[in-house]
Design an enzyme around this catalytic site. Structure first.
Site, PDB file in Angstrom:
ATOM      1  N   LYS A  70       0.806  -1.227   0.000  1.00 54.32           N
ATOM      2  CA  LYS A  70       0.000   0.000   0.000  1.00 54.32           C
ATOM      3  C   LYS A  70       0.837   1.275   0.000  1.00 54.32           C
ATOM      4  CE  LYS A  70      -0.837  -0.061   4.977  1.00 54.32           C
ATOM      5  NZ  LYS A  70      -1.611  -0.784   5.986  1.00 54.32           N
ATOM      6  N   ARG A 128      -8.071  -0.730  17.132  1.00 55.23           N
ATOM      7  CA  ARG A 128      -8.501  -0.355  15.789  1.00 55.23           C
ATOM      8  C   ARG A 128      -9.583  -1.373  15.436  1.00 55.23           C
ATOM      9  NH1 ARG A 128      -4.605   0.547  10.608  1.00 55.23           N
ATOM     10  NH2 ARG A 128      -5.273  -1.568  10.137  1.00 55.23           N
TER      11      ARG A 128
HETATM   12  C1  LIG Z   1      -0.822  -1.627   6.536  1.00 51.02           C
HETATM   13  C2  LIG Z   1      -1.244  -2.881   7.187  1.00 51.02           C
HETATM   14  C3  LIG Z   1      -0.314  -3.896   7.398  1.00 51.02           C
HETATM   15  C4  LIG Z   1       1.165  -3.738   7.081  1.00 51.02           C
HETATM   16  O1  LIG Z   1       1.769  -2.907   8.038  1.00 51.02           O
HETATM   17  P1  LIG Z   1       3.366  -2.664   8.062  1.00 51.02           P
HETATM   18  O2  LIG Z   1       3.608  -1.955   9.340  1.00 51.02           O
HETATM   19  O3  LIG Z   1       3.675  -1.833   6.862  1.00 51.02           O
HETATM   20  O4  LIG Z   1       4.003  -3.989   8.010  1.00 51.02           O
HETATM   21  C5  LIG Z   1      -0.770  -5.072   7.946  1.00 51.02           C
HETATM   22  N1  LIG Z   1      -2.069  -5.241   8.278  1.00 51.02           N
HETATM   23  C6  LIG Z   1      -2.995  -4.278   8.093  1.00 51.02           C
HETATM   24  C7  LIG Z   1      -4.419  -4.543   8.488  1.00 51.02           C
HETATM   25  C8  LIG Z   1      -2.612  -3.070   7.541  1.00 51.02           C
HETATM   26  O5  LIG Z   1      -3.539  -2.115   7.361  1.00 51.02           O
END
Ligand SMILES: *Cc1c(COP(=O)(O)O)cnc(C)c1O
Length: 354
Positions: A37, A130
């Site tokens: 992302k 969250r």
């Molecule tokens: C963005 C995200 C991740 C990845 O997080 P990082 O800290 O970049 O490894 C994993 N799970 C969810 C639900 C996310 O939104």
């Protein structure tokens, strides 16, 4: 001709980092969803992650997952689906993370219309506050989910270190693993995936403290920037420099450090304060907050300091700089995760994939 501002993406380094993370995880019996992302779902970044050994691809936005059609691995939607997007979700994601039964019914309906089965991981709330179901509601949600045609329950998962800054530990991830065991018994289902978080879970894994049964992680930052996110430490044996921003100097002049005239508010309604350091060599770069916030950028030359930024101008003090900073020269920066996200999202920043 190269165009600026420009962000270069070194896919060899992303591949290397993905291999490092996937290797670490494999030792612990854990499969990795490579999260793209922060690159806006850049297909070349996804390809590099796959070459490094990730088992699936994840993104929080459907628009990004849509860019990843044609890859042979499942696409995982990380953000809880909007009910209004249910049709697009089942089209562009094979699996999604969920916590609302009403949304799952929508997804099931849309999946059936297309003769598909949509995979689901139910998210559990373990303290970060969250997304996720309270532990006391999991059995009921599983029961409901299993009744929805078109939906296949593939696992349970959690997300930590996001809102509350709560770190993964043997206790909260232990509760996740125990819940998976309990659900398998209670409903006599395989429930193959137990997804134990993001890049912040890697230190626990490396310390050998990841509870047994956790067999899946969703990893973005540790692959893209070579950094775990529990303590913000570089991940040993990985690159922290897969992304470089370059912006062009449009003015270079000696100017005093103190503004003069009657002082009101700056472009963002703040009243800035200035130390008096006399005359300084200053430059303006063609880069602004519309591209990335200056707090998220670090000049590669440590002798350069960022003075401030407006929407379209970045001001630097280059008095002690070792690198050339004349008009037309380019100044290089390393973005943090937030900066990377902004730069990759800005249509004004040119993406150069190596
Ligand atoms: C963005 C995200 C991740 C990845 O997080 P990082 O800290 O970049 O490894 C994993 N799970 C969810 C639900 C996310 O939104």
């Amino acid at each position: 001709m190269a165009k600026y501002p420009q962000i270069t993406v070194d896919t060899n380094k992303i591949r290397h980092n993905a291999g490092r993370v996937a290797g670490l995880c494999k030792e612990g019996g854990v499969a990795v969803a490579g999260v793209v992302k922060a690159t806006c779902g850049l297909p070349e970044a996804a390809r590099a992650m796959l070459a490094g050994g990730v088992a699936m691809l994840g993104d929080s936005r459907l628009e990004n997952l849509e860019r990843l059609a044609g890859f042979s691995v499942p696409r995982l939607l990380l953000r809880l689906p909007m009910p209004s997007q249910a049709a697009e979700v089942v089209q562009h994601a094979e699996i999604s993370l969920n916590s609302e039964t009403s949304t799952l019914k929508e997804l099931g309906r849309e999946a059936r219309k297309r003769g598909k089965t949509h995979g689901v991981i139910l998210m559990l709330e373990l303290g970060d506050l969250r997304e996720g179901l309270p532990l006391g509601e999991v059995s009921r949600a599983v029961l409901e989910t299993l009744k929805i045609p078109g939906i296949r329950l593939l696992g349970v998962g959690t997300n930590l270190t996001c809102y509350g800054g709560v770190l993964p530990d043997p206790e909260n991830l232990g509760a996740l693993a125990e819940t998976a065991v309990r659900i398998r018994k209670e409903f006599n289902i395989p429930l193959p995936w137990v997804s134990g978080g993001n890049s912040s879970t890697l230190p626990l894994l490396q310390a050998g403290l990841l509870p047994g049964g956790i067999n899946h992680l969703r990893v973005g930052e540790a692959i893209l920037l070579g950094r775990e996110t529990a303590y913000g430490k570089p991940l040993q044996g990985s690159f922290q420099d897969a992304f470089t921003l370059q912006a062009e100097v449009i003015e270079a002049k000696d100017k005093p450090s103190l503004p003069w005239g009657t002082r009101g508010l700056d472009a963002f309604g703040q009243k800035p304060a200035f130390p008096d350091r006399g005359m300084r060599k200053k430059v303006i770069l063609a880069l602004g907050r519309q591209d990335a916030h200056p707090e998220n950028l670090r000049p590669l030359d440590p002798r350069i300091t960022i003075l401030g930024a407006s929407s379209d101008h970045l001001l630097l003090d280059v008095t002690e700089a070792k690198t050339p900073c004349g008009v037309g020269d380019r100044v290089a920066f390393r973005p943090n995760y937030g900066g990377l996200l902004q730069l990759m999202t800005s249509p004004y920043v040119h993406k150069e994939v190596l």
